[in-house]
Design an enzyme around this catalytic site. Structure first.
Site, PDB file in Angstrom:
ATOM      1  CG  LEU A  51      29.979  37.766  33.064  1.00  0.00           C
ATOM      2  CD1 LEU A  51      30.557  39.204  33.603  1.00  0.00           C
ATOM      3  CD2 LEU A  51      28.844  37.937  32.355  1.00  0.00           C
ATOM      4  CB  ALA A  52      34.662  35.408  28.605  1.00  0.00           C
ATOM      5  CG  HIS A 274      40.904  44.442  44.827  1.00  0.00           C
ATOM      6  ND1 HIS A 274      40.643  45.287  45.844  1.00  0.00           N
ATOM      7  CD2 HIS A 274      40.021  44.403  43.998  1.00  0.00           C
ATOM      8  CE1 HIS A 274      39.462  45.957  45.390  1.00  0.00           C
ATOM      9  NE2 HIS A 274      39.055  45.511  44.173  1.00  0.00           N
ATOM     10  CB  SER A 292      33.162  46.370  45.401  1.00  0.00           C
ATOM     11  OG  SER A 292      33.069  47.003  44.459  1.00  0.00           O
ATOM     12  NE  ARG A 338      40.656  46.850  41.153  1.00  0.00           N
ATOM     13  CZ  ARG A 338      39.479  46.007  40.833  1.00  0.00           C
ATOM     14  NH1 ARG A 338      40.172  44.964  40.174  1.00  0.00           N
ATOM     15  NH2 ARG A 338      38.471  46.557  40.704  1.00  0.00           N
ATOM     16  CG  HIS A 409      40.726  40.974  42.719  1.00  0.00           C
ATOM     17  ND1 HIS A 409      39.451  40.511  43.295  1.00  0.00           N
ATOM     18  CD2 HIS A 409      40.249  41.686  41.697  1.00  0.00           C
ATOM     19  CE1 HIS A 409      38.592  40.969  42.773  1.00  0.00           C
ATOM     20  NE2 HIS A 409      39.005  41.772  41.734  1.00  0.00           N
ATOM     21  CD  GLU A 433      40.622  36.564  35.766  1.00  0.00           C
ATOM     22  OE1 GLU A 433      39.594  36.543  36.217  1.00  0.00           O
ATOM     23  OE2 GLU A 433      41.589  36.454  36.759  1.00  0.00           O
ATOM     24  CG  LEU A 449      32.719  42.536  35.189  1.00  0.00           C
ATOM     25  CD1 LEU A 449      31.342  43.146  36.178  1.00  0.00           C
ATOM     26  CD2 LEU A 449      32.893  41.067  35.450  1.00  0.00           C
TER      27      LEU A 449
HETATM   28  C1  FAD Z   1      35.052  38.830  44.224  1.00  0.00           C
HETATM   29  C2  FAD Z   1      35.538  39.441  42.720  1.00  0.00           C
HETATM   30  C3  FAD Z   1      34.846  40.559  42.416  1.00  0.00           C
HETATM   31  C4  FAD Z   1      35.086  41.062  41.230  1.00  0.00           C
HETATM   32  N1  FAD Z   1      34.502  42.172  40.849  1.00  0.00           N
HETATM   33  C5  FAD Z   1      34.690  42.741  39.609  1.00  0.00           C
HETATM   34  C6  FAD Z   1      33.959  43.978  39.272  1.00  0.00           C
HETATM   35  O1  FAD Z   1      33.077  44.548  39.792  1.00  0.00           O
HETATM   36  N2  FAD Z   1      34.378  44.386  37.994  1.00  0.00           N
HETATM   37  C7  FAD Z   1      35.073  43.786  37.026  1.00  0.00           C
HETATM   38  O2  FAD Z   1      35.329  44.254  35.791  1.00  0.00           O
HETATM   39  N3  FAD Z   1      35.854  42.611  37.330  1.00  0.00           N
HETATM   40  C8  FAD Z   1      35.493  42.090  38.603  1.00  0.00           C
HETATM   41  N4  FAD Z   1      36.025  40.956  38.980  1.00  0.00           N
HETATM   42  C9  FAD Z   1      36.808  40.248  37.828  1.00  0.00           C
HETATM   43  C10 FAD Z   1      35.881  39.243  37.206  1.00  0.00           C
HETATM   44  O3  FAD Z   1      34.979  39.079  37.820  1.00  0.00           O
HETATM   45  C11 FAD Z   1      36.578  38.199  36.264  1.00  0.00           C
HETATM   46  O4  FAD Z   1      37.755  38.477  35.729  1.00  0.00           O
HETATM   47  C12 FAD Z   1      35.698  37.636  35.195  1.00  0.00           C
HETATM   48  O5  FAD Z   1      34.333  37.442  35.774  1.00  0.00           O
HETATM   49  C13 FAD Z   1      36.231  36.474  34.569  1.00  0.00           C
HETATM   50  O6  FAD Z   1      35.132  35.880  33.649  1.00  0.00           O
HETATM   51  P1  FAD Z   1      35.611  34.788  32.747  1.00  0.00           P
HETATM   52  O7  FAD Z   1      34.431  34.561  31.944  1.00  0.00           O
HETATM   53  O8  FAD Z   1      36.641  35.038  32.076  1.00  0.00           O
HETATM   54  O9  FAD Z   1      35.832  33.586  33.685  1.00  0.00           O
HETATM   55  P2  FAD Z   1      35.017  32.895  34.812  1.00  0.00           P
HETATM   56  O10 FAD Z   1      33.828  33.802  35.281  1.00  0.00           O
HETATM   57  O11 FAD Z   1      36.138  32.687  35.709  1.00  0.00           O
HETATM   58  O12 FAD Z   1      34.711  31.709  34.225  1.00  0.00           O
HETATM   59  C14 FAD Z   1      35.362  30.293  33.904  1.00  0.00           C
HETATM   60  C15 FAD Z   1      34.302  29.271  33.268  1.00  0.00           C
HETATM   61  O13 FAD Z   1      35.523  28.221  32.760  1.00  0.00           O
HETATM   62  C16 FAD Z   1      35.195  27.042  33.188  1.00  0.00           C
HETATM   63  N5  FAD Z   1      36.542  26.273  33.556  1.00  0.00           N
HETATM   64  C17 FAD Z   1      37.330  26.607  33.761  1.00  0.00           C
HETATM   65  N6  FAD Z   1      38.391  25.689  33.765  1.00  0.00           N
HETATM   66  C18 FAD Z   1      37.679  24.676  32.966  1.00  0.00           C
HETATM   67  C19 FAD Z   1      37.938  23.278  32.648  1.00  0.00           C
HETATM   68  N7  FAD Z   1      39.202  22.839  32.773  1.00  0.00           N
HETATM   69  N8  FAD Z   1      37.045  22.432  32.271  1.00  0.00           N
HETATM   70  C20 FAD Z   1      35.758  23.197  32.049  1.00  0.00           C
HETATM   71  N9  FAD Z   1      35.356  24.082  32.436  1.00  0.00           N
HETATM   72  C21 FAD Z   1      36.383  25.012  32.944  1.00  0.00           C
HETATM   73  C22 FAD Z   1      34.404  27.289  34.399  1.00  0.00           C
HETATM   74  O14 FAD Z   1      33.484  26.290  34.937  1.00  0.00           O
HETATM   75  C23 FAD Z   1      33.737  28.673  34.255  1.00  0.00           C
HETATM   76  O15 FAD Z   1      32.212  28.458  33.626  1.00  0.00           O
HETATM   77  C24 FAD Z   1      35.978  40.459  40.199  1.00  0.00           C
HETATM   78  C25 FAD Z   1      36.816  39.126  40.514  1.00  0.00           C
HETATM   79  C26 FAD Z   1      36.402  38.794  41.957  1.00  0.00           C
HETATM   80  C27 FAD Z   1      37.305  37.543  42.206  1.00  0.00           C
END
Ligand code: FAD
Length: 642
Positions: A51-52, A274, A292, A338, A409, A433, A449
């Site tokens: 998402l980020a 969590h 959840s 949590r 979590h 994150e 999110l």
């Molecule tokens: C089961 C579960 C349910 C959740 N539910 C919720 C919710 O309901 N509400 C909420 O707010 N949060 C929730 N969270 C937390 C939330 O989902 C995450 O914190 C958030 O999605 C992280 O997003 P991000 O874009 O930072 O990282 P991520 O979605 O983890 O994306 C990381 C990206 O980086 C890439 N990457 C990583 N390392 C490398 C590398 N070395 N080289 C190339 N690419 C790399 C990966 O390929 C990926 O594309 C939940 C978490 C879990 C585990």
């Protein structure tokens, strides 16, 4: 033994002063702009398509920058964000239940146990409302009420309903929104996508982040990639514990490599446990599953009153059940944050009142909700979660209460960034994150999110202009000594991992490391346990480098090799996490030091000593830089949810 040394204090120079309500607006105005014609001359690398990263890459490309996007999965859509279930917060006050930007700000600062920056959190609350509009415009199918308005539900640590959701698949729907925006820019030629490429090193030239070293995971080819700025959106590092709710691929390598190049790592010990996950079922297990937090809207948490009561739940009469969250925290009941719900579950299990195999579980019971709302209404809200639970446990939660237990979590720690989301290495931005920014010592549900999308759609695309306005920077030569060093470092490391040729699998090391971390740096930490953990981790790391077996070669698809590199970095991170936890001789949020608790077992902070962000500089002995936290708008107090 000296586990760390103290370095100079640091300050966040990017955050404007003055009234908090206008800080973001004033920062946006003071940030330099890049005119549209010049944006085409500037390139930004974005590592991560969750998402980020997905939202940032799409937005930067839409603005006219040339974007190069990297992820290790075969499609951006497989980023771990897709797993998010429960929802996303926003201060829309659609329910007219007293919500406001200020209340979301207040809840988040308090929820984070007064270890987050006020300026960042206020901005997050302000931007939250824009995120929902943006996603609705993209077509994200948020749940709606009968009349057509967007529906809301509650999450822990709040007394209002501000969580927007799409059944139990909110992350998936939001990611599809970001992904289609990204795809549009790929099709338009503004984003160059490199799936199945893993960043293994950061390239810093003349003090600026100028590129990355990546490995093509299919062919094994190592290449160097350059840009005017680098954005890390690589997610969290909860998998250092081996068992967690995170996707199996989540790892720390991108941020850890940047840390080794000089980026400060902030609050690494702040881990979120969590409270509602499916309990571990055996030693063979490689992952845990989240149920959840939204389920706590309608599910009631209980254990038998009597220790050792092993009757099936339906045979335990009402009067012999202890709804311990409702009893201890009447104001918030089952919706306490949590950290508090997790510790409460641990406490009742420690008292011998846990349920299920090994007594490591508590019930989450929907009988009352089904009686009140009807089974169909409950299925409408949580059907896919119930189905997932039944598939994994073989038990039907419409009939028998779910069994749940806390699990790792989320990681609040991450690379240190200023208000602009820029690390201490100029040109290196960190979002989602992967940074430490907004949650303090404990993240409230549905706010990851919110932060990831706030960073990607709204904050970074504004603040990065200020940096890029000084560009384009001089082209980087592939022969630059810094580039050659970064590239050969990666090659040497891969060769070293393959050369060990030992007799233990990567996973066996990872599992053992995770066990150590859970035991000594998990839900409860002590001085004694943490010092023990540090020496155990060091010994295990040494063993890793003499006994690990990585079959295959570096010139092919080799998932053992990928995992080995990630686990090697987890070893180094794990030690820093324990050092950070050791130095912070207070309890706060997700960091519970047994030596620092109130008479009734709640976390006891020591604001006089520890009201700071701990930002660690890499070194043989890590160096601690403190960023003092100031609270003007929310006064730190003993957190109470009673
Ligand atoms: C089961 C579960 C349910 C959740 N539910 C919720 C919710 O309901 N509400 C909420 O707010 N949060 C929730 N969270 C937390 C939330 O989902 C995450 O914190 C958030 O999605 C992280 O997003 P991000 O874009 O930072 O990282 P991520 O979605 O983890 O994306 C990381 C990206 O980086 C890439 N990457 C990583 N390392 C490398 C590398 N070395 N080289 C190339 N690419 C790399 C990966 O390929 C990926 O594309 C939940 C978490 C879990 C585990």
């Amino acid at each position: 033994m000296n586990y760390w040394t103290i370095g100079e204090s640091i300050v966040d120079r990017a955050a404007p002063g003055g009234p908090i309500e206008t800080r973001w607006e004033r920062r946006q105005f003071s940030a330099r702009l890049v005119n549209p014609a010049n944006r085409r001359k500037l390139t930004v690398i974005v590592v991560g398509t969750g998402l980020a990263g997905g939202s940032a890459a799409a937005t930067l490309a839409e603005a006219g920058y040339r974007v190069r996007s990297f992820c290790y999965q075969d499609s951006p859509r497989r980023a771990h964000s897709i797993a998010a279930q429960g929802g996303i917060n926003a201060a829309k006050n659609y329910r007219n239940d007293g919500d406001s930007v200020h209340r979301l700000f207040y809840d988040t600062v308090k929820g984070g146990d007064f270890r987050a920056r006020e300026s960042n959190v206020y901005r997050l609350a302000q931007v939250s409302a824009n995120i929902i509009d943006q996603c609705v415009a993209q077509g994200v199918p948020f749940a709606r009420e009968y009349g057509g308005l967007l529906d809301n539900r509650s999450f822990g640590g709040t007394q209002v309903s501000r969580t927007f959701y799409a059944r139990g698949q909110t992350g998936q729907q939001l990611l599809l929104g970001a992904y289609q925006a990204l795809e549009r820019q790929i099709a338009a030629g503004n984003v160059e996508l490199h799936a199945r490429h893993e960043m293994l090193e950061l390239i810093v030239v003349d003090g600026r982040a100028r590129g990355i070293v990546v490995r093509d995971l299919v062919t094994g080819e190592i290449s160097t990639q350059f840009a005017d700025a680098v954005v890390l959106a690589s997610g969290g590092y909860g998998n250092v514990f081996f068992l967690s709710t995170n996707a199996k691929g989540c790892n720390v390598t991108a941020t850890w490599r940047a840390h080794r190049q000089g980026a400060l790592f902030a609050n690494p010990c702040y881990t979120q446990i969590h409270p509602t996950c499916i309990p571990e079922s055996g030693t063979h297990q490689s992952k845990l599953t989240l149920m959840s937090e939204s389920l706590r809207n309608d599910g009631r948490v209980w254990v038998p009153v009597r220790a050792g009561d092993d009757r099936p739940p339906l045979l335990v009469p009402e009067g012999e059940r202890d709804y311990y969250l409702e009893r201890t925290y009447p104001a918030f009941g089952n919706l306490v944050p949590r950290d508090i719900a997790s510790r409460a579950a641990k406490n009742v299990c420690d008292e011998g009142r846990g349920v299920g195999p090994g007594g490591l579980g508590v019930y989450l019971d929907f009988a009352d909700a089904i009686a009140r709302l009807g089974r169909a209404a409950v299925a409408e809200k949580y059907g896919n979660l119930f189905e997932m639970y039944e598939r994994i446990t073989g038990e039907n939660p419409y009939v028998t209460p779910m069994r749940i237990y806390p699990a790792v979590h989320y990681t609040m720690g991450g690379l240190w960034v200023d208000y602009d989301l820029q690390s201490n290495i100029p040109g290196l931005f960190v979002i989602g994150e992967a940074n430490f920014s907004d949650h303090g010592a404990n993240r409230l549900g549905a706010s990851a999110l919110m932060q990831g999308l706030a960073d990607g759609y709204f904050v970074l695309p504004n603040t990065i202009n200020d940096y890029l306005a000084a560009g384009p920077f001089a082209a980087v030569s592939a022969q630059d000594p810094a580039v050659l060093a970064a590239r050969s470092g990666v090659q040497r490391r891969i060769a070293a991992l393959l050369a060990v040729d030992g007799d233990r699998t990567v996973d066996s090391f990872h599992r053992e490391l995770g066990h150590l971390m859970w035991e000594y740096c998990g839900m409860e930490r002590t001085h004694e346990g943490l010092t023990k953990a540090i020496s155990l981790i060091q010994a295990l790391r040494e063993e890793f480098w003499t006994r690990v077996k990585v079959p295959g070669t570096g010139e092919q698809l080799n998932q053992n090799l990928e995992r080995a590199g990630r686990v090697a970095d987890f070893f180094e991170l794990a030690e820093l996490m324990c050092i950070d936890a050791l130095h912070r001789a207070e309890s706060c949020g997700g960091h519970f030091r047994a030596e620092s608790q109130t008479p009734d077992g709640e976390a006891l902070r020591h604001d006089d000593e520890f009201s700071y962000v701990a930002a660690w500089e890499y070194g043989e002995t890590p160096i601690l830089h403190k960023e003092a936290l100031e609270f003007t708008y929310v006064q730190p107090s003993q957190r109470s949810y009673k």
